[in-house]
Write an enzyme that holds these catalytic residues in place. Sequence first.
Site, PDB file in Angstrom:
ATOM      1  N   TYR A  92       0.809  -1.220   0.000  1.00 31.08           N
ATOM      2  CA  TYR A  92       0.000   0.000   0.000  1.00 31.08           C
ATOM      3  C   TYR A  92       0.846   1.276   0.000  1.00 31.08           C
ATOM      4  O   TYR A  92       0.299   2.376  -0.077  1.00 31.08           O
ATOM      5  CB  TYR A  92      -0.919   0.042   1.233  1.00 31.08           C
ATOM      6  CG  TYR A  92      -1.886  -1.107   1.326  1.00 31.08           C
ATOM      7  CD1 TYR A  92      -3.022  -1.152   0.526  1.00 31.08           C
ATOM      8  CD2 TYR A  92      -1.673  -2.154   2.225  1.00 31.08           C
ATOM      9  CE1 TYR A  92      -3.919  -2.202   0.609  1.00 31.08           C
ATOM     10  CE2 TYR A  92      -2.570  -3.214   2.317  1.00 31.08           C
ATOM     11  CZ  TYR A  92      -3.685  -3.231   1.510  1.00 31.08           C
ATOM     12  OH  TYR A  92      -4.577  -4.276   1.591  1.00 31.08           O
ATOM     13  N   HIS A 141      -4.189   6.573  -1.193  1.00 36.19           N
ATOM     14  CA  HIS A 141      -4.777   6.559   0.144  1.00 36.19           C
ATOM     15  C   HIS A 141      -3.721   6.685   1.238  1.00 36.19           C
ATOM     16  O   HIS A 141      -4.069   6.904   2.399  1.00 36.19           O
ATOM     17  CB  HIS A 141      -5.541   5.240   0.318  1.00 36.19           C
ATOM     18  CG  HIS A 141      -6.903   5.385   0.940  1.00 36.19           C
ATOM     19  ND1 HIS A 141      -7.595   6.575   1.026  1.00 36.19           N
ATOM     20  CD2 HIS A 141      -7.709   4.453   1.534  1.00 36.19           C
ATOM     21  CE1 HIS A 141      -8.765   6.370   1.625  1.00 36.19           C
ATOM     22  NE2 HIS A 141      -8.849   5.101   1.944  1.00 36.19           N
ATOM     23  N   ASN A 158      -9.914   1.978   7.695  1.00 37.68           N
ATOM     24  CA  ASN A 158     -11.296   2.023   8.174  1.00 37.68           C
ATOM     25  C   ASN A 158     -11.420   1.936   9.687  1.00 37.68           C
ATOM     26  O   ASN A 158     -12.498   2.192  10.237  1.00 37.68           O
ATOM     27  CB  ASN A 158     -12.104   0.889   7.544  1.00 37.68           C
ATOM     28  CG  ASN A 158     -12.222   1.024   6.035  1.00 37.68           C
ATOM     29  OD1 ASN A 158     -11.624   1.914   5.428  1.00 37.68           O
ATOM     30  ND2 ASN A 158     -12.976   0.141   5.420  1.00 37.68           N
ATOM     31  N   ASP A 172      -5.781  11.961   2.330  1.00 35.67           N
ATOM     32  CA  ASP A 172      -6.107  12.188   0.928  1.00 35.67           C
ATOM     33  C   ASP A 172      -7.525  12.740   0.812  1.00 35.67           C
ATOM     34  O   ASP A 172      -8.390  12.437   1.637  1.00 35.67           O
ATOM     35  CB  ASP A 172      -5.979  10.885   0.135  1.00 35.67           C
ATOM     36  CG  ASP A 172      -6.845   9.756   0.711  1.00 35.67           C
ATOM     37  OD1 ASP A 172      -6.675   9.433   1.907  1.00 35.67           O
ATOM     38  OD2 ASP A 172      -7.694   9.210  -0.012  1.00 35.67           O
ATOM     39  N   ASN A 179     -13.238   7.003   4.990  1.00 38.35           N
ATOM     40  CA  ASN A 179     -13.456   6.056   6.081  1.00 38.35           C
ATOM     41  C   ASN A 179     -12.500   6.254   7.258  1.00 38.35           C
ATOM     42  O   ASN A 179     -12.852   5.939   8.398  1.00 38.35           O
ATOM     43  CB  ASN A 179     -13.360   4.626   5.555  1.00 38.35           C
ATOM     44  CG  ASN A 179     -14.559   4.253   4.708  1.00 38.35           C
ATOM     45  OD1 ASN A 179     -15.675   4.689   4.979  1.00 38.35           O
ATOM     46  ND2 ASN A 179     -14.343   3.467   3.675  1.00 38.35           N
TER      47      ASN A 179
END
Length: 200
Positions: free
Chosen positions: A23, A28, A81, A106, A127
């Site tokens: 990631y 994100h 989240n 972001d 989220n």
Amino acid sequence: MRVTTDASAPWLVVGLGNPGPEYAMNRHNVGFMVADLLAGRIGGKFKRAGKAQGQVVEGRIGAPGPTGRRVILAKPMSFMNLSGGPVNALRDFYKVPVGNIVAVHDELDIDFGVLRLKLGGGDNGHNGLKSMTKAMGPDYHRVRFGIGRPPGRMQVADFVLKDFASAERKELDYFVDRAADAVECLVIDGLERAQSTYNS
């Protein structure tokens, strides 16, 4: 809305993102990128924060010595989240008032590289912010890093979990650096000064 900050209390600057190398360069994860840069500026390395599901660096922003602002940089390791739980645990542990918390994240509704700083407000479908607000209310600062909207019919979830495009990567370091400057200005000089300087 007016939320006062506590000059004697530390600041908690939270970079939002997802843990794991897969990631690392996602849109994100720009909050993690800014947090990493700030950690480098204060000469610290992230380490696991006790029982909290996060990594932290402690240091000072601003003038050297005791006049600098005490700051805790944090990266929740719970996935985006569920960011609220680790952030709230760190807030309790370090005794940080909500008005001294900054979330770096972001933002879809702002063009790539554009910054917007604000205090409080909604989560706009983000989220990470939704989880933070559920855990401790909305009255924390936000440094919103524009990533723009997905092209064509691409789903938002797919867009934010993709790496920045090659054209964007050419300018990414500059914009991440500017976002780190904005965080420092917010902590040292306050929201109004930071907004007038960095809200482009």
